[in-house]
Motif scaffolding. Structure first.
Motif, PDB file in Angstrom:
ATOM      1  N   PRO A  42      56.978  36.165  43.634  1.00 52.47           N
ATOM      2  CA  PRO A  42      57.472  35.091  42.756  1.00 52.47           C
ATOM      3  C   PRO A  42      56.503  34.741  41.630  1.00 52.47           C
ATOM      4  O   PRO A  42      56.829  33.927  40.765  1.00 52.47           O
ATOM      5  N   GLY A  43      55.336  35.333  41.633  1.00 53.65           N
ATOM      6  CA  GLY A  43      54.346  35.106  40.585  1.00 53.65           C
ATOM      7  C   GLY A  43      53.228  36.114  40.752  1.00 53.65           C
ATOM      8  O   GLY A  43      53.247  36.949  41.666  1.00 53.65           O
ATOM      9  N   ALA A  44      52.255  36.051  39.883  1.00 52.79           N
ATOM     10  CA  ALA A  44      51.146  37.002  39.937  1.00 52.79           C
ATOM     11  C   ALA A  44      50.141  36.590  41.008  1.00 52.79           C
ATOM     12  O   ALA A  44      49.627  35.475  41.005  1.00 52.79           O
ATOM     13  N   ALA A  45      49.892  37.514  41.936  1.00 53.29           N
ATOM     14  CA  ALA A  45      48.862  37.312  42.957  1.00 53.29           C
ATOM     15  C   ALA A  45      47.593  38.043  42.520  1.00 53.29           C
ATOM     16  O   ALA A  45      47.601  38.821  41.559  1.00 53.29           O
ATOM     17  N   TRP A  46      46.500  37.789  43.232  1.00 52.15           N
ATOM     18  CA  TRP A  46      45.234  38.432  42.943  1.00 52.15           C
ATOM     19  C   TRP A  46      44.689  39.122  44.176  1.00 52.15           C
ATOM     20  O   TRP A  46      44.831  38.620  45.301  1.00 52.15           O
ATOM     21  N   GLY A  47      44.066  40.269  43.971  1.00 45.42           N
ATOM     22  CA  GLY A  47      43.300  40.926  45.029  1.00 45.42           C
ATOM     23  C   GLY A  47      41.824  40.817  44.694  1.00 45.42           C
ATOM     24  O   GLY A  47      41.395  41.301  43.645  1.00 45.42           O
ATOM     25  N   PRO A  50      39.690  39.950  39.357  1.00 47.67           N
ATOM     26  CA  PRO A  50      40.585  40.300  40.463  1.00 47.67           C
ATOM     27  C   PRO A  50      41.697  41.237  40.010  1.00 47.67           C
ATOM     28  O   PRO A  50      42.134  41.194  38.852  1.00 47.67           O
ATOM     29  N   ALA A  51      42.145  42.088  40.927  1.00 52.37           N
ATOM     30  CA  ALA A  51      43.235  43.012  40.624  1.00 52.37           C
ATOM     31  C   ALA A  51      44.566  42.266  40.636  1.00 52.37           C
ATOM     32  O   ALA A  51      44.843  41.520  41.577  1.00 52.37           O
ATOM     33  N   PRO A  52      45.419  42.434  39.625  1.00 47.39           N
ATOM     34  CA  PRO A  52      46.727  41.784  39.633  1.00 47.39           C
ATOM     35  C   PRO A  52      47.656  42.443  40.650  1.00 47.39           C
ATOM     36  O   PRO A  52      47.678  43.662  40.788  1.00 47.39           O
ATOM     37  N   ILE A  53      48.393  41.619  41.376  1.00 49.26           N
ATOM     38  CA  ILE A  53      49.351  42.110  42.373  1.00 49.26           C
ATOM     39  C   ILE A  53      50.695  41.455  42.075  1.00 49.26           C
ATOM     40  O   ILE A  53      50.820  40.234  42.110  1.00 49.26           O
ATOM     41  N   GLU A  54      51.697  42.267  41.787  1.00 46.46           N
ATOM     42  CA  GLU A  54      52.984  41.750  41.338  1.00 46.46           C
ATOM     43  C   GLU A  54      54.122  42.004  42.319  1.00 46.46           C
ATOM     44  O   GLU A  54      55.201  41.441  42.173  1.00 46.46           O
ATOM     45  N   GLY A  55      53.895  42.857  43.315  1.00 44.84           N
ATOM     46  CA  GLY A  55      54.963  43.173  44.252  1.00 44.84           C
ATOM     47  C   GLY A  55      54.433  43.449  45.637  1.00 44.84           C
ATOM     48  O   GLY A  55      53.221  43.479  45.876  1.00 44.84           O
ATOM     49  N   SER A  77      47.538  34.607  47.174  1.00 42.93           N
ATOM     50  CA  SER A  77      48.948  34.484  46.818  1.00 42.93           C
ATOM     51  C   SER A  77      49.109  33.779  45.482  1.00 42.93           C
ATOM     52  O   SER A  77      48.186  33.111  44.988  1.00 42.93           O
ATOM     53  N   PRO A  78      50.283  33.894  44.862  1.00 43.37           N
ATOM     54  CA  PRO A  78      50.519  33.167  43.606  1.00 43.37           C
ATOM     55  C   PRO A  78      50.274  31.666  43.746  1.00 43.37           C
ATOM     56  O   PRO A  78      49.763  31.025  42.820  1.00 43.37           O
ATOM     57  N   ALA A  93      50.676  46.466  43.747  1.00 41.21           N
ATOM     58  CA  ALA A  93      51.441  45.954  44.879  1.00 41.21           C
ATOM     59  C   ALA A  93      50.581  45.949  46.135  1.00 41.21           C
ATOM     60  O   ALA A  93      49.624  46.709  46.262  1.00 41.21           O
ATOM     61  N   VAL A  94      50.923  45.058  47.045  1.00 42.88           N
ATOM     62  CA  VAL A  94      50.347  45.075  48.381  1.00 42.88           C
ATOM     63  C   VAL A  94      51.336  45.813  49.279  1.00 42.88           C
ATOM     64  O   VAL A  94      52.542  45.579  49.220  1.00 42.88           O
ATOM     65  N   GLU A  95      50.838  46.743  50.091  1.00 42.81           N
ATOM     66  CA  GLU A  95      51.692  47.566  50.940  1.00 42.81           C
ATOM     67  C   GLU A  95      51.354  47.321  52.400  1.00 42.81           C
ATOM     68  O   GLU A  95      50.177  47.371  52.785  1.00 42.81           O
ATOM     69  N   LEU A  96      52.368  47.062  53.210  1.00 42.16           N
ATOM     70  CA  LEU A  96      52.195  46.832  54.641  1.00 42.16           C
ATOM     71  C   LEU A  96      52.931  47.923  55.410  1.00 42.16           C
ATOM     72  O   LEU A  96      54.101  48.205  55.126  1.00 42.16           O
ATOM     73  N   PHE A  97      52.261  48.522  56.365  1.00 42.54           N
ATOM     74  CA  PHE A  97      52.831  49.587  57.202  1.00 42.54           C
ATOM     75  C   PHE A  97      52.854  49.099  58.648  1.00 42.54           C
ATOM     76  O   PHE A  97      51.797  48.857  59.247  1.00 42.54           O
ATOM     77  N   LEU A  98      54.052  48.949  59.185  1.00 38.52           N
ATOM     78  CA  LEU A  98      54.210  48.417  60.537  1.00 38.52           C
ATOM     79  C   LEU A  98      54.246  49.550  61.553  1.00 38.52           C
ATOM     80  O   LEU A  98      54.803  50.614  61.295  1.00 38.52           O
TER      81      LEU A  98
END
Length: 238
Positions: free
Chosen positions: A103-108, A82-87, A61-62, A203-208
């Motif tokens: 709210p900030g740049a995350a990393w994968g 690391p891959a940048p994750i923004e959304g 997380s950021p 982006a990180v994607e979540l499928f419920l």
């Protein structure tokens, strides 16, 4: 300086240490690095050998970047690419989707790369890191000193330390508070795999779905982490 050793010669002549840390995940290696930089005599033991894969969302997380900076580890992790994750995008079973900016740049970044890099940083800071060595048990004596029994390929030895930190997650160590004699059946199953050639964007994607969720997140090297957590009932239905 410490050395990164295999279990074959891991547990001979260690003597008294300032601290023994059990488990070389992010918590254990991060603590070992921080204390070794401050002059502590640190022994970090890990039952597996790194690098290794782990079931994990592999999303930093950021806020975690601030923690890495405070620990002096930000550059070590940044060097992994690391891959940048923004959304983030969350899709409900009805296929309705919610998309938000973080709210900030995350990393994968994969645990395969992350755990090994943090353990190596602890070694460079002066900690002694030993792989293939597990803590079979420990107890605290009347003098307040802890005695840890280590076990590896080269045999076993009892090592004394002023402090012991158990950072080995779900793996039990005798001497902790009593655990239930019988662990209930696990109600959920976690699965992770890395996928090449998928388009994940930033982006990180979540499928419920009923009984769990699946997530997609980019990691280093152009790969995408597919991680799933589902109840046993959901898996049976599928």
């Amino acid at each position: 300086m410490g050395t990164l050793a295999s279990g074959a010669s891991a547990i001979r002549g260690l003597g008294m240490r300032d601290i023994i840390i059990i488990g070389a995940g992010p918590a254990g290696s991060g603590l070992a690095h921080a204390l070794a930089r401050r002059g502590w005599d640190v022994l970090l033991v890990e039952r597996d050998r790194l690098p290794r894969h782990k079931v994990c969302g592999e999303f930093l997380s950021p806020e975690s970047r601030g923690s890495l900076r405070a620990l002096g580890l930000l550059n070590a992790v940044a060097a992994l690419g690391p891959a940048p994750i923004e959304g983030a995008a969350i899709t409900a079973p009805s296929e309705r989707a919610l998309r938000v900016d973080l709210p900030g740049a995350a990393w994968g970044v994969s645990r395969y790369a992350l755990d090994a890099a943090l353990a190596a940083a602890a070694t460079q800071a002066g900690a002694e890191v030993r792989m293939g060595v597990s803590a079979a048990s420990y107890h605290v004596g009347a003098d307040g000193m802890a005695t840890v029994r280590l076990r590896g390929v080269g045999g076993a030895e009892e090592v004394r330390a002023r402090t012991v930190v158990v950072a080995c997650g779900r793996h039990p160590v005798r001497g902790l508070r009593a655990r239930p004699a019988r662990v209930p059946e696990r109600t959920a199953v976690g699965v992770k795999c890395h996928v090449a050639g998928a388009e994940a964007g930033c982006a990180v994607e979540l499928f419920l779905f009923e009984g769990g969720y699946a997530g997609l997140a980019p990691v280093e090297g152009g790969l995408v982490n597919l991680c799933l957590l589902a109840s046993r009932a959901a898996l049976r239905r599928a």
